[in-house]
Design a protein around this motif. Structure first.
Motif, mmCIF file in Angstrom:
data_model
loop_
_atom_site.group_PDB
_atom_site.id
_atom_site.type_symbol
_atom_site.label_atom_id
_atom_site.label_comp_id
_atom_site.label_asym_id
_atom_site.label_seq_id
_atom_site.Cartn_x
_atom_site.Cartn_y
_atom_site.Cartn_z
ATOM 1 N N HIS A 66 172.176 27.367 66.546
ATOM 2 C CA HIS A 66 171.842 26.935 65.186
ATOM 3 C C HIS A 66 171.174 28.063 64.410
ATOM 4 O O HIS A 66 171.533 28.336 63.258
ATOM 5 C CB HIS A 66 170.938 25.697 65.231
ATOM 6 C CG HIS A 66 170.799 25.027 63.901
ATOM 7 N ND1 HIS A 66 169.938 25.489 62.928
ATOM 8 C CD2 HIS A 66 171.446 23.978 63.366
ATOM 9 C CE1 HIS A 66 170.048 24.723 61.864
ATOM 10 N NE2 HIS A 66 170.963 23.795 62.096
ATOM 11 N N SER A 67 170.202 28.751 65.038
ATOM 12 C CA SER A 67 169.488 29.766 64.253
ATOM 13 C C SER A 67 170.392 30.974 63.972
ATOM 14 O O SER A 67 170.291 31.583 62.904
ATOM 15 C CB SER A 67 168.161 30.168 64.909
ATOM 16 O OG SER A 67 168.409 30.708 66.171
ATOM 17 N N THR A 70 172.594 29.889 61.078
ATOM 18 C CA THR A 70 171.844 29.809 59.819
ATOM 19 C C THR A 70 171.570 31.207 59.268
ATOM 20 O O THR A 70 171.678 31.452 58.064
ATOM 21 C CB THR A 70 170.505 29.060 60.047
ATOM 22 O OG1 THR A 70 170.793 27.876 60.760
ATOM 23 C CG2 THR A 70 169.830 28.692 58.741
ATOM 24 N N ARG A 71 171.259 32.130 60.184
ATOM 25 C CA ARG A 71 170.967 33.497 59.714
ATOM 26 C C ARG A 71 172.235 34.137 59.124
ATOM 27 O O ARG A 71 172.164 34.827 58.110
ATOM 28 C CB ARG A 71 170.400 34.321 60.884
ATOM 29 C CG ARG A 71 169.900 35.641 60.411
ATOM 30 C CD ARG A 71 169.037 36.387 61.401
ATOM 31 N NE ARG A 71 168.882 37.758 60.896
ATOM 32 C CZ ARG A 71 168.493 38.788 61.608
ATOM 33 N NH1 ARG A 71 168.172 38.632 62.873
ATOM 34 N NH2 ARG A 71 168.412 39.996 61.062
ATOM 35 N N LEU A 73 174.629 32.595 57.707
ATOM 36 C CA LEU A 73 174.839 31.926 56.419
ATOM 37 C C LEU A 73 173.909 32.491 55.339
ATOM 38 O O LEU A 73 174.315 32.735 54.203
ATOM 39 C CB LEU A 73 174.544 30.435 56.634
ATOM 40 C CG LEU A 73 175.162 29.395 55.754
ATOM 41 C CD1 LEU A 73 176.661 29.517 55.736
ATOM 42 C CD2 LEU A 73 174.776 28.006 56.275
ATOM 43 N N ASN A 74 172.641 32.733 55.732
ATOM 44 C CA ASN A 74 171.649 33.180 54.751
ATOM 45 C C ASN A 74 171.744 34.664 54.426
ATOM 46 O O ASN A 74 171.412 35.079 53.331
ATOM 47 C CB ASN A 74 170.219 32.898 55.265
ATOM 48 C CG ASN A 74 169.936 31.414 55.302
ATOM 49 O OD1 ASN A 74 170.616 30.630 54.638
ATOM 50 N ND2 ASN A 74 168.950 31.017 56.093
ATOM 51 N N ARG A 100 172.870 18.362 60.720
ATOM 52 C CA ARG A 100 171.955 19.491 60.452
ATOM 53 C C ARG A 100 172.761 20.700 59.972
ATOM 54 O O ARG A 100 172.365 21.400 59.053
ATOM 55 C CB ARG A 100 171.229 19.874 61.742
ATOM 56 C CG ARG A 100 169.781 19.431 61.794
ATOM 57 C CD ARG A 100 169.170 19.826 63.129
ATOM 58 N NE ARG A 100 168.506 21.110 63.114
ATOM 59 C CZ ARG A 100 168.252 21.840 64.212
ATOM 60 N NH1 ARG A 100 168.635 21.417 65.402
ATOM 61 N NH2 ARG A 100 167.627 22.993 64.125
ATOM 62 N N TYR A 101 173.884 20.929 60.634
ATOM 63 C CA TYR A 101 174.741 22.041 60.187
ATOM 64 C C TYR A 101 175.222 21.794 58.761
ATOM 65 O O TYR A 101 175.189 22.683 57.915
ATOM 66 C CB TYR A 101 175.950 22.203 61.121
ATOM 67 C CG TYR A 101 175.651 23.015 62.358
ATOM 68 C CD1 TYR A 101 175.031 24.258 62.256
ATOM 69 C CD2 TYR A 101 175.991 22.563 63.625
ATOM 70 C CE1 TYR A 101 174.747 25.016 63.381
ATOM 71 C CE2 TYR A 101 175.714 23.317 64.763
ATOM 72 C CZ TYR A 101 175.091 24.542 64.637
ATOM 73 O OH TYR A 101 174.816 25.286 65.742
ATOM 74 N N HIS A 102 175.659 20.581 58.515
ATOM 75 C CA HIS A 102 176.178 20.262 57.188
ATOM 76 C C HIS A 102 175.098 20.482 56.130
ATOM 77 O O HIS A 102 175.344 21.070 55.070
ATOM 78 C CB HIS A 102 176.695 18.817 57.171
ATOM 79 C CG HIS A 102 177.512 18.512 55.955
ATOM 80 N ND1 HIS A 102 176.963 17.928 54.824
ATOM 81 C CD2 HIS A 102 178.815 18.742 55.672
ATOM 82 C CE1 HIS A 102 177.915 17.797 53.913
ATOM 83 N NE2 HIS A 102 179.050 18.279 54.394
ATOM 84 N N ASP A 103 173.868 20.045 56.456
ATOM 85 C CA ASP A 103 172.751 20.177 55.498
ATOM 86 C C ASP A 103 172.485 21.630 55.112
ATOM 87 O O ASP A 103 172.131 21.912 53.978
ATOM 88 C CB ASP A 103 171.450 19.603 56.097
ATOM 89 C CG ASP A 103 171.486 18.091 56.182
ATOM 90 O OD1 ASP A 103 172.382 17.481 55.566
ATOM 91 O OD2 ASP A 103 170.615 17.519 56.883
ATOM 92 N N VAL A 104 172.638 22.542 56.081
ATOM 93 C CA VAL A 104 172.345 23.948 55.729
ATOM 94 C C VAL A 104 173.569 24.658 55.137
ATOM 95 O O VAL A 104 173.495 25.825 54.775
ATOM 96 C CB VAL A 104 171.783 24.759 56.930
ATOM 97 C CG1 VAL A 104 170.430 24.232 57.358
ATOM 98 C CG2 VAL A 104 172.753 24.831 58.093
ATOM 99 N N GLY A 105 174.695 23.974 55.071
ATOM 100 C CA GLY A 105 175.854 24.555 54.389
ATOM 101 C C GLY A 105 177.000 24.978 55.296
ATOM 102 O O GLY A 105 177.957 25.610 54.840
#
Ligand code: FAD
Length: 304
Positions: A66-67, A70-71, A73-74, A100-105
């Motif tokens: 996940h992290s 997310t990184r 993506l960001n 959770r994945y969907h929420d962060v994009g």
């Protein structure tokens, strides 16, 4: 949908650069994380379609996957795809991970059954409240999040647990019927196996892209053990190319690049126009092979 366009006659240049994607595993240590980000920085300008991050056996890397996702993506312009398996978790837990994945994009998941909780070669057991098959997982994701693209696995040599190719392709068909729109193959070294598998899949009316998974063998001995356990055959001609190089990492690297480049260039001549690279979190060989496929770094990319 085509990952295969009509073959170019022998000796002719392949007309356009293929599309590529890269697979990484989530780093375990700070040092590995630093090295992964150097790899991502090097590969990002090749503008891959997406990069995917694996999910450790039994969900062991849930947070790290996940992290990493997310990184990406960001901090980059690359589209990340998160691998996810059914192993060792109830449906509710899996659904929460997806949400959770969907929420962060995140809008792309590689949905898998996963290996048996006791390890490859032991019987597969499902979680009593879990998704029972990969097709159920695909269905669960698509029903809750129709905007998430779902990729799945495919096995040119059939999955080791499959009794035969028909049974194996039945499972692929079920995943496609549930909403999967791309399959990425297990690593293979004999292109004929992939092309024959493609014929079988098309004969069953499955028309999604079946993207070949290519693994440059940085460390032949280690990689051979790993892929053989997952059901990939390693031809004698390939083993011979690495013969005598156990203590010569530099030459092994050159040989590995030559072998993988030869494999993708031959597939490209057959009209294959999309490749997925198992990078082992290293950039050098994959960058060189992509270059040989005609792929060049593009402008300034946001990357790390
Ligand atoms: P499925 O597609 O569901 O099934 C594969 C084949 O196994 C089927 O064709 C079927 O014939 C047979 N089969 C499935 N279930 C049964 C059953 N109950 N009884 C008999 N036969 C059965 N693993 C990870 O842990 N994490 C990852 O991130 C990961 N990423 C992968 C990415 C790719 C592109 C590939 C090809 C594999 C990946 N794997 C990963 C490995 C994968 O989890 C294993 O190969 C696993 O054993 C099968 O999962 P699957 O989704 O491919 O299975």
């Amino acid at each position: 949908m085509t990952e295969v366009t009509p073959p170019a006659p022998d000796g002719q240049r392949v007309p356009k650069s293929p599309a590529i994607s890269f697979e990484f595993f989530p780093p375990k240590t700070e040092e590995m994380e630093k090295s992964l980000w150097e790899t991502i920085k090097r590969l990002a300008p090749l503008t891959p379609n997406f990069v995917s991050v694996t999910y450790g056996a039994g969900g062991s890397t849930r947070e790290r996957t996940h992290s990493t996702i997310t990184r990406i993506l960001n901090e980059t312009d690359i589209r990340p795809a998160a691998h996810l398996t059914c192993v060792g978790a109830a449906r509710g837990e899996i659904d929460d991970i997806v949400s959770r994945y969907h929420d962060v994009g995140v809008r792309h998941i590689v949905a898998l059954r996963g290996d048996p909780p006791g390890g490859i070669g032991t019987p597969y057991t499902t979680h009593p409240q879990g998704y029972q098959t990969s097709a159920e997982l695909v269905d669960g994701i698509k029903k809750r999040h129709p905007d998430i693209e779902v990729s799945v696995s495919a096995y040119p040599e059939k999955h080791p647990e499959s009794p035969d190719f028909d049974a194996d392709i039945d499972v692929l068909k079920a995943k496609v019927d549930a909403g999967a729109t791309r399959a990425i193959t297990q690593v293979f070294f004999d292109n004929d196996l992939y092309l024959r598998y493609l014929d079988r899949v098309r004969a069953r009316g499955i028309d999604i892209p079946i993207v070949p998974g290519i693994m440059p063998m940085h460390n032949f001995k280690q990689a051979r053990n790993f892929v053989t356990r997952a059901g990939t055959s390693v031809p004698d001609w390939l083993a011979e190319k690495f013969d005598g190089l156990d203590d010569d990492a530099e030459t092994r690297k050159l040989v590995a690049a030559t072998v993988a480049a030869g494999q993708v260039q031959k597939l490209a001549k057959q009209g294959v126009d999309t490749f997925h690279f198992y990078t082992m979190n290293r950039a050098d060989l994959v960058f060189a092979i992509s270059h040989l496929l005609g792929i060049r770094p593009q402008g300034a990319q946001k990357a790390a």
